[in-house]
Design a protein around this motif. Structure first.
Motif, PDB file in Angstrom:
ATOM      1  N   MET A   1      -7.289   7.475   9.442  1.00 40.74           N
ATOM      2  CA  MET A   1      -8.342   6.511   9.177  1.00 40.74           C
ATOM      3  C   MET A   1      -7.916   5.146   9.718  1.00 40.74           C
ATOM      4  SD  MET A   1      -9.780   5.212   5.429  1.00 40.74           S
ATOM      5  CE  MET A   1     -10.421   6.803   4.994  1.00 40.74           C
ATOM      6  N   ALA A   2      -8.822   4.467  10.373  1.00 44.04           N
ATOM      7  CA  ALA A   2      -8.547   3.138  10.918  1.00 44.04           C
ATOM      8  C   ALA A   2      -8.288   2.147   9.774  1.00 44.04           C
ATOM      9  CB  ALA A   2      -9.733   2.669  11.756  1.00 44.04           C
ATOM     10  N   TRP A   3      -7.460   1.143  10.057  1.00 44.51           N
ATOM     11  CA  TRP A   3      -7.081   0.191   9.007  1.00 44.51           C
ATOM     12  C   TRP A   3      -8.296  -0.501   8.402  1.00 44.51           C
ATOM     13  CZ3 TRP A   3      -8.241  -4.916   8.738  1.00 44.51           C
ATOM     14  CH2 TRP A   3      -8.647  -5.547   9.915  1.00 44.51           C
ATOM     15  N   ASP A   4      -9.290  -0.831   9.241  1.00 43.95           N
ATOM     16  CA  ASP A   4     -10.438  -1.564   8.705  1.00 43.95           C
ATOM     17  C   ASP A   4     -11.295  -0.690   7.783  1.00 43.95           C
ATOM     18  OD1 ASP A   4     -11.086  -0.175  11.064  1.00 43.95           O
ATOM     19  OD2 ASP A   4     -12.633  -1.601  11.638  1.00 43.95           O
ATOM     20  N   ASP A   5     -11.401   0.593   8.101  1.00 51.33           N
ATOM     21  CA  ASP A   5     -12.124   1.499   7.200  1.00 51.33           C
ATOM     22  C   ASP A   5     -11.387   1.636   5.871  1.00 51.33           C
ATOM     23  OD1 ASP A   5     -14.196   2.001   9.018  1.00 51.33           O
ATOM     24  OD2 ASP A   5     -13.089   3.659   9.946  1.00 51.33           O
ATOM     25  N   ARG A   6     -10.062   1.737   5.943  1.00 52.01           N
ATOM     26  CA  ARG A   6      -9.278   1.841   4.705  1.00 52.01           C
ATOM     27  C   ARG A   6      -9.405   0.548   3.892  1.00 52.01           C
ATOM     28  NH1 ARG A   6      -4.808   4.551   2.155  1.00 52.01           N
ATOM     29  NH2 ARG A   6      -4.813   3.553   0.115  1.00 52.01           N
ATOM     30  N   GLU A   7      -9.384  -0.587   4.586  1.00 50.98           N
ATOM     31  CA  GLU A   7      -9.465  -1.854   3.851  1.00 50.98           C
ATOM     32  C   GLU A   7     -10.826  -2.042   3.197  1.00 50.98           C
ATOM     33  OE1 GLU A   7      -7.748  -4.461   1.815  1.00 50.98           O
ATOM     34  OE2 GLU A   7      -6.655  -3.340   3.350  1.00 50.98           O
ATOM     35  N   LYS A   8     -11.860  -1.578   3.827  1.00 48.16           N
ATOM     36  CA  LYS A   8     -13.184  -1.645   3.203  1.00 48.16           C
ATOM     37  C   LYS A   8     -13.172  -0.877   1.882  1.00 48.16           C
ATOM     38  CE  LYS A   8     -15.739  -2.243   7.478  1.00 48.16           C
ATOM     39  NZ  LYS A   8     -16.595  -1.587   8.483  1.00 48.16           N
ATOM     40  N   GLN A   9     -12.510   0.274   1.868  1.00 50.54           N
ATOM     41  CA  GLN A   9     -12.391   1.042   0.621  1.00 50.54           C
ATOM     42  C   GLN A   9     -11.615   0.247  -0.429  1.00 50.54           C
ATOM     43  OE1 GLN A   9     -10.504   4.707   1.769  1.00 50.54           O
ATOM     44  NE2 GLN A   9     -12.426   5.658   2.409  1.00 50.54           N
ATOM     45  N   GLU A  10     -10.516  -0.375  -0.008  1.00 52.74           N
ATOM     46  CA  GLU A  10      -9.690  -1.158  -0.932  1.00 52.74           C
ATOM     47  C   GLU A  10     -10.496  -2.309  -1.528  1.00 52.74           C
ATOM     48  OE1 GLU A  10      -6.287  -0.802  -1.885  1.00 52.74           O
ATOM     49  OE2 GLU A  10      -6.585   1.180  -1.020  1.00 52.74           O
ATOM     50  N   ILE A  11     -11.212  -3.022  -0.681  1.00 50.47           N
ATOM     51  CA  ILE A  11     -11.989  -4.168  -1.156  1.00 50.47           C
ATOM     52  C   ILE A  11     -13.084  -3.709  -2.109  1.00 50.47           C
ATOM     53  CG2 ILE A  11     -13.593  -5.996  -0.461  1.00 50.47           C
ATOM     54  CD1 ILE A  11     -11.811  -6.358   2.067  1.00 50.47           C
TER      55      ILE A  11
ATOM     56  N   GLN B   1       2.647  -0.246   4.126  1.00 46.97           N
ATOM     57  CA  GLN B   1       1.993   0.994   3.691  1.00 46.97           C
ATOM     58  C   GLN B   1       1.030   0.693   2.551  1.00 46.97           C
ATOM     59  OE1 GLN B   1       5.013   3.734   2.481  1.00 46.97           O
ATOM     60  NE2 GLN B   1       6.044   3.688   4.452  1.00 46.97           N
ATOM     61  N   TYR B   2       0.020   1.534   2.446  1.00 47.47           N
ATOM     62  CA  TYR B   2      -0.891   1.438   1.316  1.00 47.47           C
ATOM     63  C   TYR B   2      -0.246   2.160   0.122  1.00 47.47           C
ATOM     64  CZ  TYR B   2      -4.710  -0.402   4.098  1.00 47.47           C
ATOM     65  OH  TYR B   2      -5.483  -1.194   4.895  1.00 47.47           O
ATOM     66  N   ALA B   3      -0.336   1.547  -1.033  1.00 49.09           N
ATOM     67  CA  ALA B   3       0.187   2.159  -2.250  1.00 49.09           C
ATOM     68  C   ALA B   3      -0.879   3.081  -2.822  1.00 49.09           C
ATOM     69  CB  ALA B   3       0.536   1.087  -3.281  1.00 49.09           C
ATOM     70  N   ALA B   4      -0.433   4.127  -3.503  1.00 54.46           N
ATOM     71  CA  ALA B   4      -1.375   4.989  -4.210  1.00 54.46           C
ATOM     72  C   ALA B   4      -1.965   4.199  -5.360  1.00 54.46           C
ATOM     73  CB  ALA B   4      -0.656   6.229  -4.725  1.00 54.46           C
TER      74      ALA B   4
END
Length: 149
Positions: free
Chosen positions: A1-11, A144-147
């Protein structure tokens, strides 16, 4: 998954998704995924649809990327999780406030990630948004992204 897609989920997880306007902790009317409307009482009781929410979020996210790039010259040289961390901060506080994190951004620019994460955790921001700041500092420190717990 691209970083921006992952960050959208995080936000979205950090901000929540609310289709009816509400007052945030600073007294601002907000809707959708952290979309700021303003302080005017006319914003009370506004409702949007899911597609409208997504449209606002996409615009707000793209603006946060631009603000992160403007606040931190080394943005493009970061890995995805660290880019996401800076965008997350820009999304929440805006470029003007993010750019005042001089020591943090200087450490980040020099690749001193441990020091940057420690500096971030010693800010008023970290005291205000405790868990969010811990996740962001983890990404700064490790790349890295944390769980999520």
């Amino acid at each position: 998954m691209a970083w921006d897609d992952r960050e959208k989920q995080e936000i979205e997880l950090d901000e929540g998704k609310v289709l009816t306007s509400y007052k945030d902790s600073l007294g601002n009317w907000t809707i959708g995924i952290g979309h700021l409307l303003g302080t005017d009482p006319k914003f009370q009781g506004i409702t949007i649809t899911g597609p409208e929410c997504e449209e606002y979020f996409e615009e707000d996210f793209n603006e946060a990327v631009k603000e992160a790039q403007s606040a931190f010259d080394g943005f493009e040289g970061l890995d995805g999780p660290r880019k996401g961390a800076i965008v997350n901060m820009a999304f929440q506080m805006g470029e003007k406030t993010l750019s005042t994190f001089h020591t943090f951004l200087d450490y980040l620019d020099r690749g001193m990630y441990q020091e940057a994460a420690l500096d971030l955790m010693n800010t008023r921001y970290a005291r205000q948004v405790q868990q969010r700041a811990k996740r962001i500092a983890y990404r700064i420190r490790t790349g890295q992204y944390a769980a999520r717990q």
